[in-house]
Design an enzyme around this catalytic site. Structure first.
Site, PDB file in Angstrom:
ATOM      1  N   TYR A 250       1.232   9.152 -24.222  1.00 36.09           N
ATOM      2  CA  TYR A 250       1.397   7.696 -24.856  1.00 36.09           C
ATOM      3  C   TYR A 250       2.927   7.647 -25.611  1.00 36.09           C
ATOM      4  CZ  TYR A 250       0.915   3.652 -27.716  1.00 36.09           C
ATOM      5  OH  TYR A 250       0.682   2.282 -28.389  1.00 36.09           O
TER       6      TYR A 250
ATOM      7  N   ASP B 123      -6.372  13.551 -26.683  1.00 38.40           N
ATOM      8  CA  ASP B 123      -6.271  12.065 -26.778  1.00 38.40           C
ATOM      9  C   ASP B 123      -7.095  11.676 -25.930  1.00 38.40           C
ATOM     10  OD1 ASP B 123      -5.709   9.482 -26.903  1.00 38.40           O
ATOM     11  OD2 ASP B 123      -3.824   9.415 -27.282  1.00 38.40           O
TER      12      ASP B 123
HETATM   13  C1  LIG Z   1      -2.773   3.008 -28.171  1.00 35.30           C
HETATM   14  C2  LIG Z   1      -2.845   4.333 -27.992  1.00 35.30           C
HETATM   15  C3  LIG Z   1      -2.096   5.220 -29.042  1.00 35.30           C
HETATM   16  C4  LIG Z   1      -1.681   4.787 -30.369  1.00 35.30           C
HETATM   17  O1  LIG Z   1      -2.766   4.049 -30.835  1.00 35.30           O
HETATM   18  P1  LIG Z   1      -2.361   2.702 -32.001  1.00 35.30           P
HETATM   19  O2  LIG Z   1      -3.744   2.466 -32.477  1.00 35.30           O
HETATM   20  O3  LIG Z   1      -1.665   1.676 -31.491  1.00 35.30           O
HETATM   21  O4  LIG Z   1      -1.540   3.375 -33.154  1.00 35.30           O
HETATM   22  C5  LIG Z   1      -2.285   6.727 -28.781  1.00 35.30           C
HETATM   23  N1  LIG Z   1      -2.554   7.087 -27.645  1.00 35.30           N
HETATM   24  C6  LIG Z   1      -3.149   6.334 -26.521  1.00 35.30           C
HETATM   25  C7  LIG Z   1      -3.546   6.839 -25.231  1.00 35.30           C
HETATM   26  C8  LIG Z   1      -3.098   4.890 -26.784  1.00 35.30           C
HETATM   27  O5  LIG Z   1      -3.425   4.095 -25.755  1.00 35.30           O
END
Ligand SMILES: *Cc1c(COP(=O)(O)O)cnc(C)c1O
Length: 396
Positions: free
Chosen positions: A114, A186
């Site tokens: 990201y 993630d």
């Molecule tokens: C959107 C996203 C983030 C960040 O999240 P926010 O809620 O926008 O701070 C991190 N990792 C991935 C894979 C995302 O899609």
């Protein structure tokens, strides 16, 4: 928790995880404890709550019943020891970096991670003498080569955004542990319904719950779930003191959204599979990347480590940037917006939007080509989505 969820199916677990009926009035939905602080019965009670001899709430940054209900629910879905809800997905990412890294230490991360997860490392953490290597983690040799004696964190995103490249979680857990490092995944793109990294050997999993878990495009939030009490306590300590915590009302909303997670995810996935097959056979499309297609180079890994293929599709339209623009400007159902995981379909162009801040050479190296269009498939009728894409593609 009133219901034992061991061995229960994912739909039952999503519906009942964290269920904790209000003992005062019997409210079935968790009440919103919109309070910053909690009153003690007397001085001794206050002292016991503070030194941990008695379980009690003291202050909302440190704990709150509405927030804890959400944390317990997601922890149950990810099979962890404990979870910590955060103000945003990026609060979760940066808290994990802060927990495991420091001056003189190094992390290895997925190159197509990201955008902000990469930027916060390159621009902010680097100021504190933290070192990093972003590599193509779908290639395990590259991961092994990037590990150093001072590597404390292996940080992966799978499928990675927007290349839909996968990383082998179990193999990375082994590499990380052989080097005395922690593996953090993630899991935003899959949600706990379609992938459970802790079960595959990861130590910590995090989500931007802005996406699938909340699912209604109306809240920003994040969550971190640790497998062990030790990691949970370390991360919770960092967040309690740095303060990137979630708010009670935000927790109530995301818990409300989460109750339909399995329905939404399954529906989006069915739609995505059909749309990916349609796009792949379309003459105006160069290629389609979707883990559920046999043509995906890691289709076997997807089948092995995921419980489904998700609802994110990337495709390259013939005619590069111009072709992509025609599609973006002429589809009527998917809205032209970044983000994903909501009930509605969204379409975007990573090279000019989500990944614009990555230098061009690095962007192309990570597989994010100029004509790549990303669609987050929602819960609409797939026939309508297909007809809509068809009419937009016909204009190229
Ligand atoms: C959107 C996203 C983030 C960040 O999240 P926010 O809620 O926008 O701070 C991190 N990792 C991935 C894979 C995302 O899609």
């Amino acid at each position: 928790m009133s219901l034992d969820l061991k061995g229960k199916g994912i739909n039952t677990r999503v519906t009942h995880a964290g269920e904790n009926p209000d003992s005062i009035h019997g409210s079935v939905a968790v009440p919103i404890y919109q309070t910053s602080t909690f009153k003690f019965r007397d001085a001794d009670h206050g002292a016991r709550c503070f030194n941990g001899d008695e379980k009690g709430y003291v202050y909302t940054r440190i704990g709150n019943p509405t927030i804890n209900t959400f944390e317990e629910a997601v922890t149950e879905l990810e099979h962890g020891f404990g979870g910590i809800a955060t103000a945003s997905g990026m609060a979760a990412v940066s808290s994990v970096y802060m927990t495991y890294l420091g001056a003189g230490l190094h992390m290895v991360g997925t190159d197509a991670v990201y955008g902000s997860s990469r930027m916060v490392m390159e621009e902010e953490f680097s100021r504190f003498d933290v070192d990093y290597s972003f590599v193509d983690t779908s290639d395990l040799d590259k991961v092994r080569q990037a590990m150093r004696p001072n590597t404390k964190l292996l940080y992966i995103e799978t499928p990675a955004n927007p290349t839909i490249k996968l990383t082998d979680i179990a193999a990375c857990a082994e590499i990380a542990h052989d080097h005395g490092a922690i593996l953090v995944v993630d899991n935003t793109f899959m949600s706990p319904v379609l992938q459970n990294p802790l079960e595959l050997g990861a130590d910590v999993v995090l989500h931007s719950i802005t996406k699938y878990i909340n699912g209604h495009t109306d809240v920003v939030g994040g969550v971190i779930i640790a497998k062990t009490e030790k990691d949970f306590a370390r991360i919770k300590g960092v967040i309690n003191s740095t303060g990137g915590t979630m708010d009670p009302h935000q927790s109530w909303l995301v818990l409300r959204g989460m109750r339909t997670l399995s329905l939404r995810v399954k529906r989006g996935e069915e739609n995505a599979q059909k749309l990916a097959e349609f796009l792949e056979s379309h003459p105006k499309i160069d290629w389609v990347r979707y883990p559920g297609l046999k043509s995906h180079p890691q289709h076997d890994l997807a089948t092995r480590q995921m419980n489904g293929y998700g609802s994110m599709i990337s495709f390259e339209v013939k005619g590069g940037v111009e072709g992509g623009k025609i599609v973006l400007n002429n589809v009527k159902i998917p809205q032209l917006a970044v983000s994903l995981g909501g009930y509605e379909s969204l379409i975007q162009h990573p090279a000019s939007m989500t990944h614009h801040n990555i230098p061009e050479a690095e962007r192309l190296e990570a597989g994010i080509t100029d004509g790549l269009v990303r669609i987050a498939v929602g819960t609409e009728d797939v026939e309508d989505l297909q007809a809509d894409l068809e009419q937009a593609l016909a204009l190229i």
